[in-house]
Scaffold this active site. Sequence first.
Site, PDB file in Angstrom:
ATOM      1  N   LYS A  30       8.442  81.144   0.996  1.00  0.00           N
ATOM      2  CA  LYS A  30       6.925  80.488   0.860  1.00  0.00           C
ATOM      3  C   LYS A  30       6.608  79.570   2.233  1.00  0.00           C
ATOM      4  CE  LYS A  30       5.862  81.603  -3.441  1.00  0.00           C
ATOM      5  NZ  LYS A  30       4.762  82.609  -3.775  1.00  0.00           N
ATOM      6  N   SER A  76      15.561  76.491  -1.590  1.00  0.00           N
ATOM      7  CA  SER A  76      16.102  77.759  -1.620  1.00  0.00           C
ATOM      8  C   SER A  76      15.833  78.814  -0.871  1.00  0.00           C
ATOM      9  CB  SER A  76      15.886  78.147  -3.318  1.00  0.00           C
ATOM     10  OG  SER A  76      14.670  78.651  -3.251  1.00  0.00           O
ATOM     11  N   ARG A 119      22.625  73.806  -8.550  1.00  0.00           N
ATOM     12  CA  ARG A 119      21.889  73.799  -7.474  1.00  0.00           C
ATOM     13  C   ARG A 119      22.026  72.619  -6.552  1.00  0.00           C
ATOM     14  NH1 ARG A 119      15.562  75.260  -9.261  1.00  0.00           N
ATOM     15  NH2 ARG A 119      16.125  76.651 -11.051  1.00  0.00           N
ATOM     16  N   GLU A 130      20.297  69.821  -4.975  1.00  0.00           N
ATOM     17  CA  GLU A 130      18.965  69.333  -4.912  1.00  0.00           C
ATOM     18  C   GLU A 130      19.353  67.792  -5.264  1.00  0.00           C
ATOM     19  OE1 GLU A 130      16.838  71.365  -7.960  1.00  0.00           O
ATOM     20  OE2 GLU A 130      18.029  70.508  -9.302  1.00  0.00           O
ATOM     21  N   HIS A 139      12.222  79.484  -1.918  1.00  0.00           N
ATOM     22  CA  HIS A 139      11.189  78.511  -1.364  1.00  0.00           C
ATOM     23  C   HIS A 139      10.985  78.444   0.215  1.00  0.00           C
ATOM     24  CE1 HIS A 139      12.047  76.579  -5.391  1.00  0.00           C
ATOM     25  NE2 HIS A 139      10.991  76.208  -5.284  1.00  0.00           N
ATOM     26  N   TYR A 189       3.377  87.036 -14.871  1.00  0.00           N
ATOM     27  CA  TYR A 189       3.161  85.749 -15.722  1.00  0.00           C
ATOM     28  C   TYR A 189       1.648  85.213 -15.385  1.00  0.00           C
ATOM     29  CZ  TYR A 189       3.834  80.946 -17.320  1.00  0.00           C
ATOM     30  OH  TYR A 189       3.707  79.746 -18.033  1.00  0.00           O
ATOM     31  N   CYS A 190       1.715  84.448 -14.140  1.00  0.00           N
ATOM     32  CA  CYS A 190       0.452  83.948 -13.558  1.00  0.00           C
ATOM     33  C   CYS A 190      -0.841  85.141 -13.488  1.00  0.00           C
ATOM     34  CB  CYS A 190       0.495  83.189 -12.468  1.00  0.00           C
ATOM     35  SG  CYS A 190       1.586  81.871 -12.424  1.00  0.00           S
TER      36      CYS A 190
HETATM   37  P1  NAD Z   1       6.058  87.021 -11.849  1.00  0.00           P
HETATM   38  O1  NAD Z   1       7.260  87.393 -11.346  1.00  0.00           O
HETATM   39  O2  NAD Z   1       5.887  86.818 -13.378  1.00  0.00           O
HETATM   40  O3  NAD Z   1       4.913  87.966 -11.189  1.00  0.00           O
HETATM   41  C1  NAD Z   1       4.821  88.388  -9.862  1.00  0.00           C
HETATM   42  C2  NAD Z   1       4.329  89.765 -10.188  1.00  0.00           C
HETATM   43  O4  NAD Z   1       4.184  90.328  -8.585  1.00  0.00           O
HETATM   44  C3  NAD Z   1       5.134  90.828 -10.937  1.00  0.00           C
HETATM   45  O5  NAD Z   1       4.009  91.500 -11.616  1.00  0.00           O
HETATM   46  C4  NAD Z   1       5.755  91.697  -9.824  1.00  0.00           C
HETATM   47  O6  NAD Z   1       5.883  93.078 -10.281  1.00  0.00           O
HETATM   48  C5  NAD Z   1       4.665  91.648  -8.690  1.00  0.00           C
HETATM   49  N1  NAD Z   1       5.209  92.016  -7.418  1.00  0.00           N
HETATM   50  C6  NAD Z   1       6.266  91.365  -6.875  1.00  0.00           C
HETATM   51  N2  NAD Z   1       6.612  91.750  -5.655  1.00  0.00           N
HETATM   52  C7  NAD Z   1       5.767  92.909  -5.399  1.00  0.00           C
HETATM   53  C8  NAD Z   1       5.399  93.852  -4.428  1.00  0.00           C
HETATM   54  N3  NAD Z   1       5.922  93.871  -3.439  1.00  0.00           N
HETATM   55  N4  NAD Z   1       4.381  94.662  -4.670  1.00  0.00           N
HETATM   56  C9  NAD Z   1       3.655  94.798  -5.506  1.00  0.00           C
HETATM   57  N5  NAD Z   1       3.664  93.673  -6.588  1.00  0.00           N
HETATM   58  C10 NAD Z   1       4.844  92.850  -6.522  1.00  0.00           C
HETATM   59  O7  NAD Z   1       5.659  85.695 -10.888  1.00  0.00           O
HETATM   60  P2  NAD Z   1       4.694  84.471 -11.575  1.00  0.00           P
HETATM   61  O8  NAD Z   1       5.301  83.660 -12.428  1.00  0.00           O
HETATM   62  O9  NAD Z   1       3.274  85.106 -11.976  1.00  0.00           O
HETATM   63  O10 NAD Z   1       4.434  83.876 -10.277  1.00  0.00           O
HETATM   64  C11 NAD Z   1       3.224  84.336  -9.596  1.00  0.00           C
HETATM   65  C12 NAD Z   1       3.230  83.594  -7.902  1.00  0.00           C
HETATM   66  O11 NAD Z   1       2.957  82.294  -8.340  1.00  0.00           O
HETATM   67  C13 NAD Z   1       4.405  83.674  -7.195  1.00  0.00           C
HETATM   68  O12 NAD Z   1       4.052  83.771  -5.852  1.00  0.00           O
HETATM   69  C14 NAD Z   1       5.169  82.229  -7.589  1.00  0.00           C
HETATM   70  O13 NAD Z   1       5.842  82.015  -6.218  1.00  0.00           O
HETATM   71  C15 NAD Z   1       4.062  81.358  -7.552  1.00  0.00           C
HETATM   72  N6  NAD Z   1       4.313  80.441  -8.308  1.00  0.00           N
HETATM   73  C16 NAD Z   1       4.814  80.376  -9.687  1.00  0.00           C
HETATM   74  C17 NAD Z   1       5.133  79.467 -10.547  1.00  0.00           C
HETATM   75  C18 NAD Z   1       5.699  79.419 -11.869  1.00  0.00           C
HETATM   76  O14 NAD Z   1       6.092  78.586 -12.304  1.00  0.00           O
HETATM   77  N7  NAD Z   1       5.483  80.657 -12.439  1.00  0.00           N
HETATM   78  C19 NAD Z   1       4.775  78.171  -9.994  1.00  0.00           C
HETATM   79  C20 NAD Z   1       4.590  78.079  -8.557  1.00  0.00           C
HETATM   80  C21 NAD Z   1       4.189  79.168  -7.839  1.00  0.00           C
HETATM   81  N1  USQ Z   2      16.354  72.751 -14.307  1.00  0.00           N
HETATM   82  C1  USQ Z   2      17.308  72.396 -15.149  1.00  0.00           C
HETATM   83  N2  USQ Z   2      17.610  72.936 -16.310  1.00  0.00           N
HETATM   84  C2  USQ Z   2      17.269  74.296 -16.583  1.00  0.00           C
HETATM   85  C3  USQ Z   2      16.429  74.713 -15.526  1.00  0.00           C
HETATM   86  C4  USQ Z   2      15.946  74.086 -14.482  1.00  0.00           C
HETATM   87  O1  USQ Z   2      17.662  71.316 -15.178  1.00  0.00           O
HETATM   88  O2  USQ Z   2      17.647  74.830 -17.610  1.00  0.00           O
HETATM   89  C5  USQ Z   2      16.028  71.911 -13.252  1.00  0.00           C
HETATM   90  C6  USQ Z   2      16.188  72.719 -11.910  1.00  0.00           C
HETATM   91  O3  USQ Z   2      17.480  72.242 -11.446  1.00  0.00           O
HETATM   92  C7  USQ Z   2      14.994  72.086 -10.942  1.00  0.00           C
HETATM   93  C8  USQ Z   2      14.037  71.842 -12.139  1.00  0.00           C
HETATM   94  O4  USQ Z   2      14.484  72.105 -13.369  1.00  0.00           O
HETATM   95  O5  USQ Z   2      15.104  70.779 -10.623  1.00  0.00           O
HETATM   96  C9  USQ Z   2      12.803  73.002 -12.050  1.00  0.00           C
HETATM   97  O6  USQ Z   2      13.278  74.268 -12.134  1.00  0.00           O
HETATM   98  P1  USQ Z   2      12.576  75.563 -12.538  1.00  0.00           P
HETATM   99  O7  USQ Z   2      13.418  76.629 -12.695  1.00  0.00           O
HETATM  100  O8  USQ Z   2      11.823  75.406 -13.982  1.00  0.00           O
HETATM  101  O9  USQ Z   2      11.611  75.726 -11.279  1.00  0.00           O
HETATM  102  P2  USQ Z   2      11.769  76.370  -9.656  1.00  0.00           P
HETATM  103  O10 USQ Z   2      13.318  76.848  -9.346  1.00  0.00           O
HETATM  104  O11 USQ Z   2      11.356  74.962  -9.011  1.00  0.00           O
HETATM  105  O12 USQ Z   2      10.672  77.373  -9.684  1.00  0.00           O
HETATM  106  C10 USQ Z   2       9.547  77.435 -10.600  1.00  0.00           C
HETATM  107  C11 USQ Z   2       9.045  78.979 -10.101  1.00  0.00           C
HETATM  108  C12 USQ Z   2       8.764  79.063  -8.707  1.00  0.00           C
HETATM  109  C13 USQ Z   2       7.689  77.889  -8.185  1.00  0.00           C
HETATM  110  C14 USQ Z   2       8.438  76.669  -8.485  1.00  0.00           C
HETATM  111  C15 USQ Z   2       7.376  75.573  -8.408  1.00  0.00           C
HETATM  112  O13 USQ Z   2      10.202  79.944 -10.657  1.00  0.00           O
HETATM  113  O14 USQ Z   2       8.315  80.191  -8.371  1.00  0.00           O
HETATM  114  O15 USQ Z   2       7.611  78.102  -7.020  1.00  0.00           O
HETATM  115  O16 USQ Z   2       8.601  76.408 -10.139  1.00  0.00           O
HETATM  116  S1  USQ Z   2       8.120  74.196  -7.565  1.00  0.00           S
HETATM  117  O17 USQ Z   2       9.161  73.643  -8.504  1.00  0.00           O
HETATM  118  O18 USQ Z   2       7.316  72.939  -7.607  1.00  0.00           O
HETATM  119  O19 USQ Z   2       8.721  74.346  -6.431  1.00  0.00           O
END
Ligand code: NAD
Ligand code: USQ
Length: 401
Positions: free
Chosen positions: A185, A179, A326, A328, A182, A11-12
Amino acid sequence: MRMCVLGGDGYCGWATALYLSRRGHEVAIIDNYLRRQWDFELGTQTLTPILPLNDRLRIWQEITGLSIELMVGDVTDYSFVSTAFADFQPDAVIHFAEQRAAPYSMIDQKHAVFTQVNNVVGTLNVLFAMREFCPECHLVKLGTMGEYGTPNIDIEEGYIRVEHNGRSDVLPYPKQPGSFYHLSKVHDSHNIMFACKIWELRATDLNQGVVYGTVTDETALDEGLINRFDYDDVFGTVLNRFCIQAACGHPLTVYGEGGQTRGFLDIRDTVRCIELACLNPANAGECRVFNQFTEQFSVLELAQMVQEASRKMGMEVEIDHLPSPRVEAQHHYYNAKHSKLIDLGLRPHYLGESLLDSLLNITVKYQDRVDISQFLPQVNWKSPRNRRTRLATVPAATASS
Ligand code: NAD
Ligand code: USQ
C-alpha cells in the site's frame, strides 16, 4: 456519476457497489474472483453463505430495478483494464481490488511476491489506463492506516510539516508498515502521488482502518445479497473474529498483551466515505489523503467489549493472551487525525452495545458453518516455514504478471 468499483465482489466492494447503485449512480463492477479462490487455497469460507456474483446482481436487479454492469477480469492485465475504462468512461474509479490480508502476505516468499505484484502492478495499470482513456476521472484508492505504523507522534492525514536545519516543508508522512501487504500500500501511495504530479491525474488515497460488521441497508434487503464475513486467521479481521469466537464459546484470541491500538470503522461508514470522496473530487494534479476510521481501540479493549456484550446475551467467554504471531508494538502511543471525512459530512456509526449485539446475532445465526480450526493463528511473521506453505498454491495472476 459513472463509477467503476474494482474488487466489487469483495467485502467492502460489494457493499459499496450496492450503496452507490441505490444512490442513483451508474455502477460497473470489475473483479476476477481471486478472493473466492483464496478461500479454496486456505481451506476456509466466509461465515455467511454468499452467492455467485451473477446471482447477486440478478437479485439486486429484481428487487430494486437497478442494474450493475459486470466486467470479469484481472487488473494486473493492462489490456483488460484499459479496454474496461475506455468502454465505461468512469467519472470515478474506486479501487478495492487488491490482496488485503497481512498474514497472507507473510506466509512465505511466494505469497509476499504475489501480494506486491498483484497490488502494485494493478494500481500502476489503473493509473496508466486513466491517463490514456479517462484523464479527468477521479481515482479513489483504498490505502490503509497500517501504512503509518505506530510512531511516537501524532499521525496526520497523509502529509506533515517538517522543520529541519532552519528550513521547513510539507512532506509525505513517514511510513513504517508492519507487513509485506501493508508495504504494498505504501508503494501504491508513492506511485499514485507521482502519477498525479506528472500527468495531472486526480486521486484520493483513503487510509482506511480495520472494518467490522457485515450488514448495510442494501445487503439487508434480501438473504441473496448478504455480504462476506471472514473470520479465519488470515482474512478475518479482529472484531469479526472475536464475535464468532464468542458465539462458539471459544476464548478470544488476543495476540500478546493486546495493547496494539488501531483505528476502526463500521462497513456502513466505509460505503458513505467512498461516496463522499467521489462527490467531492480531488483537483487535477492533487493526491489527497484522508484517514478513514471513526474510533480507535486497543485489541484488549475490543475483547473486553465483546466479552461484556456476550455476557449480557447469556454467553460466558474467556480472553486468551496468545504469543503474538506478528512483529508489532504491543504498547505504544496512538493518536491519528481523522477529521477530513467528518468535514465532508460523515456521520459515524459508533461501536455500541446494539451494534455488538447485532454482530453477535449474525455469528450465532450461522454458527453451524464455523470451522473452529480457523481460530488460532497459523502464520508467524518470523517463521520461515509457516504451516500453510505446504498447503498453498499461488494464484495464477502472479504468473501472468
Ligand atoms: P476483499 O479481499 O474482500 O475484496 C477484494 C476484491 O478484489 C476481491 O473480490 C478480489 O477478488 C478482488 N481482486 C483482488 N485482486 C484482483 C485483481 N488483480 N483483479 C481483479 N480483482 C481483484 O477485501 P476487502 O476487505 O473488501 O478490502 C478492499 C480494499 O480495502 C483492499 O484494498 C484493502 O486493502 C482495503 N482495506 C480493507 C480493510 C478491511 O478491514 N477489510 C481495511 C482497510 C483497507
Ligand atoms: N489481532 C489479535 N487477535 C486476532 C486477530 C488480530 O490480537 O485474532 C490483532 C493483530 O495482531 C493486530 C490487530 O488485531 O494488532 C488488527 O489485526 P487485523 O487482522 O484485524 O487487521 P490487519 O492485519 O491490520 O488488517 C486489516 C485488513 C487490512 C487493512 C487493515 C487496516 O485485513 O486489509 O489494511 O486492517 S489497518 O489495521 O489500519 O492497517
